[in-house]
Design a protein around this motif. Sequence first.
Motif, mmCIF file in Angstrom:
data_model
loop_
_atom_site.group_PDB
_atom_site.id
_atom_site.type_symbol
_atom_site.label_atom_id
_atom_site.label_comp_id
_atom_site.label_asym_id
_atom_site.label_seq_id
_atom_site.Cartn_x
_atom_site.Cartn_y
_atom_site.Cartn_z
ATOM 1 N N GLU A 42 57.919 33.966 47.058
ATOM 2 C CA GLU A 42 57.705 32.584 47.494
ATOM 3 C C GLU A 42 56.393 32.426 48.258
ATOM 4 O O GLU A 42 56.311 31.785 49.296
ATOM 5 C CB GLU A 42 58.901 32.102 48.314
ATOM 6 N N GLY A 43 55.348 33.039 47.730
ATOM 7 C CA GLY A 43 54.014 32.931 48.303
ATOM 8 C C GLY A 43 53.671 34.015 49.313
ATOM 9 O O GLY A 43 52.513 34.138 49.713
ATOM 10 N N TYR A 44 54.634 34.792 49.740
ATOM 11 C CA TYR A 44 54.387 35.858 50.717
ATOM 12 C C TYR A 44 54.215 37.194 49.999
ATOM 13 O O TYR A 44 54.848 37.438 48.967
ATOM 14 C CB TYR A 44 55.549 35.957 51.713
ATOM 15 N N PRO A 45 53.389 38.075 50.558
ATOM 16 C CA PRO A 45 53.202 39.391 49.930
ATOM 17 C C PRO A 45 54.514 40.177 49.874
ATOM 18 O O PRO A 45 55.381 40.035 50.733
ATOM 19 C CB PRO A 45 52.193 40.099 50.845
ATOM 20 N N LEU A 46 54.631 41.001 48.862
ATOM 21 C CA LEU A 46 55.773 41.882 48.711
ATOM 22 C C LEU A 46 55.628 43.076 49.653
ATOM 23 O O LEU A 46 54.544 43.358 50.151
ATOM 24 C CB LEU A 46 55.851 42.407 47.271
ATOM 25 N N THR A 47 56.728 43.795 49.867
ATOM 26 C CA THR A 47 56.627 45.062 50.589
ATOM 27 C C THR A 47 55.903 46.055 49.672
ATOM 28 O O THR A 47 55.781 45.832 48.460
ATOM 29 C CB THR A 47 58.018 45.622 50.932
ATOM 30 N N ALA A 48 55.469 47.155 50.235
ATOM 31 C CA ALA A 48 54.787 48.181 49.437
ATOM 32 C C ALA A 48 55.691 48.681 48.316
ATOM 33 O O ALA A 48 55.240 48.891 47.186
ATOM 34 C CB ALA A 48 54.335 49.329 50.332
ATOM 35 N N VAL A 157 49.701 48.849 50.917
ATOM 36 C CA VAL A 157 50.373 47.627 51.367
ATOM 37 C C VAL A 157 49.600 46.472 50.745
ATOM 38 O O VAL A 157 48.402 46.333 50.972
ATOM 39 C CB VAL A 157 50.379 47.529 52.908
ATOM 40 N N PRO A 158 50.267 45.664 49.912
ATOM 41 C CA PRO A 158 49.530 44.608 49.221
ATOM 42 C C PRO A 158 48.995 43.557 50.195
ATOM 43 O O PRO A 158 49.654 43.192 51.157
ATOM 44 C CB PRO A 158 50.565 44.011 48.270
ATOM 45 N N THR A 159 47.778 43.114 49.905
ATOM 46 C CA THR A 159 47.150 42.088 50.744
ATOM 47 C C THR A 159 46.989 40.774 49.990
ATOM 48 O O THR A 159 46.629 39.771 50.593
ATOM 49 C CB THR A 159 45.763 42.559 51.222
ATOM 50 N N GLN A 160 47.245 40.814 48.678
ATOM 51 C CA GLN A 160 47.042 39.639 47.837
ATOM 52 C C GLN A 160 48.351 39.199 47.198
ATOM 53 O O GLN A 160 49.217 40.019 46.906
ATOM 54 C CB GLN A 160 46.042 39.949 46.720
ATOM 55 N N THR A 161 48.450 37.909 46.976
ATOM 56 C CA THR A 161 49.592 37.378 46.227
ATOM 57 C C THR A 161 49.123 36.704 44.940
ATOM 58 O O THR A 161 49.944 36.313 44.126
ATOM 59 C CB THR A 161 50.376 36.348 47.069
ATOM 60 N N ARG A 162 47.818 36.590 44.795
ATOM 61 C CA ARG A 162 47.270 35.940 43.605
ATOM 62 C C ARG A 162 46.467 36.949 42.793
ATOM 63 O O ARG A 162 45.849 37.853 43.343
ATOM 64 C CB ARG A 162 46.395 34.759 43.999
ATOM 65 N N PRO A 163 46.493 36.808 41.470
ATOM 66 C CA PRO A 163 45.765 37.752 40.624
ATOM 67 C C PRO A 163 44.266 37.694 40.869
ATOM 68 O O PRO A 163 43.721 36.669 41.265
ATOM 69 C CB PRO A 163 46.117 37.317 39.205
ATOM 70 N N GLY A 164 43.629 38.805 40.637
ATOM 71 C CA GLY A 164 42.195 38.927 40.797
ATOM 72 C C GLY A 164 41.838 40.389 40.976
ATOM 73 O O GLY A 164 42.697 41.276 40.929
ATOM 74 N N ARG A 166 41.093 42.233 43.561
ATOM 75 C CA ARG A 166 41.742 42.974 44.651
ATOM 76 C C ARG A 166 43.193 43.326 44.291
ATOM 77 O O ARG A 166 43.634 44.440 44.514
ATOM 78 C CB ARG A 166 41.700 42.200 45.958
ATOM 79 N N LEU A 167 43.943 42.376 43.732
ATOM 80 C CA LEU A 167 45.318 42.658 43.322
ATOM 81 C C LEU A 167 45.337 43.754 42.249
ATOM 82 O O LEU A 167 46.165 44.663 42.296
ATOM 83 C CB LEU A 167 46.009 41.397 42.791
ATOM 84 N N THR A 168 44.402 43.681 41.308
ATOM 85 C CA THR A 168 44.319 44.714 40.263
ATOM 86 C C THR A 168 44.049 46.076 40.885
ATOM 87 O O THR A 168 44.700 47.074 40.534
ATOM 88 C CB THR A 168 43.242 44.358 39.229
ATOM 89 N N ALA A 169 43.121 46.141 41.819
ATOM 90 C CA ALA A 169 42.799 47.419 42.473
ATOM 91 C C ALA A 169 44.002 47.956 43.241
ATOM 92 O O ALA A 169 44.304 49.164 43.176
ATOM 93 C CB ALA A 169 41.602 47.243 43.406
ATOM 94 N N GLU A 170 44.705 47.094 43.942
ATOM 95 C CA GLU A 170 45.886 47.532 44.700
ATOM 96 C C GLU A 170 47.005 47.984 43.759
ATOM 97 O O GLU A 170 47.684 48.987 44.023
ATOM 98 C CB GLU A 170 46.373 46.411 45.620
ATOM 99 N N ALA A 171 47.190 47.283 42.644
ATOM 100 C CA ALA A 171 48.220 47.668 41.669
ATOM 101 C C ALA A 171 47.874 49.018 41.045
ATOM 102 O O ALA A 171 48.753 49.870 40.851
ATOM 103 C CB ALA A 171 48.367 46.582 40.602
ATOM 104 N N LYS A 172 46.603 49.227 40.737
ATOM 105 C CA LYS A 172 46.185 50.520 40.176
ATOM 106 C C LYS A 172 46.405 51.643 41.190
ATOM 107 O O LYS A 172 46.833 52.739 40.817
ATOM 108 C CB LYS A 172 44.725 50.478 39.731
ATOM 109 N N LEU A 173 46.123 51.390 42.461
ATOM 110 C CA LEU A 173 46.386 52.403 43.495
ATOM 111 C C LEU A 173 47.873 52.745 43.546
ATOM 112 O O LEU A 173 48.248 53.921 43.657
ATOM 113 C CB LEU A 173 45.922 51.906 44.862
ATOM 114 N N ALA A 174 48.715 51.729 43.468
ATOM 115 C CA ALA A 174 50.161 51.955 43.544
ATOM 116 C C ALA A 174 50.657 52.777 42.358
ATOM 117 O O ALA A 174 51.377 53.767 42.544
ATOM 118 C CB ALA A 174 50.903 50.610 43.613
#
Length: 197
Positions: A42-48, A157-164, A166-174
């Motif tokens: 609901e617009g808030y970042p997920l947990t790690a 720990v995700p810092t983004q809730t919208r694609p782009g 930074r989200l791609t980089a964080e998802a790849k790290l995970a």
Amino acid sequence: MPEFDQSTLAHTNDADDQERSDDGHSRYGAYLRINASQFHDEGYPLTAAQFAMAAWRTATGPVMAPGYVRIRPDLHHLAPEAAGEDYDRLALRITVPLRHYRLHPDPGIRFDDWQRDRSGWDDVRFNRLVEPDADRRPALLASATLLVPVPLSLLPVPTQTRPGPRLTAEAKLAVNALVDLANHHAQRIHSLTGGAR
């Protein structure tokens, strides 16, 4: 492209991801955009842990095929899942089929066993095992599951809730942290299968 061996259960390939992309950056990033609703609460970042599970689901089939994460074909399952009494922790579930002769040399009754998938698509060193035809005799299909706790300190720990980017980089790290953890336990899977399929 990286190949599978006895110390590799999964891998990623950033060069292939970029080469297959429509935007010249990341095919995986495009799938993250398509599945953007999975990356916030609901617009808030997920947990790690939640973020890692969503990133993995998006990086593997059936969502992304071929996936950003490639899983060794002889495994029946490799994915993170919620764990703990309150489902606030994360575990990596790795399931591998076992030929029943590895469990007991003569079960006393003749059973069918897992059959090699002869489709030709898989690395012959790590054949996918599939269920036999059910028209001959009973089949004894054994498998082993290795449940590996995932230290949350390994995950971004995700810092983004919208694609782009930074989200791609964080998802790849995970997903790469999960791939590294799975590969750290590859020898355990190898010892279960005896190194031969």
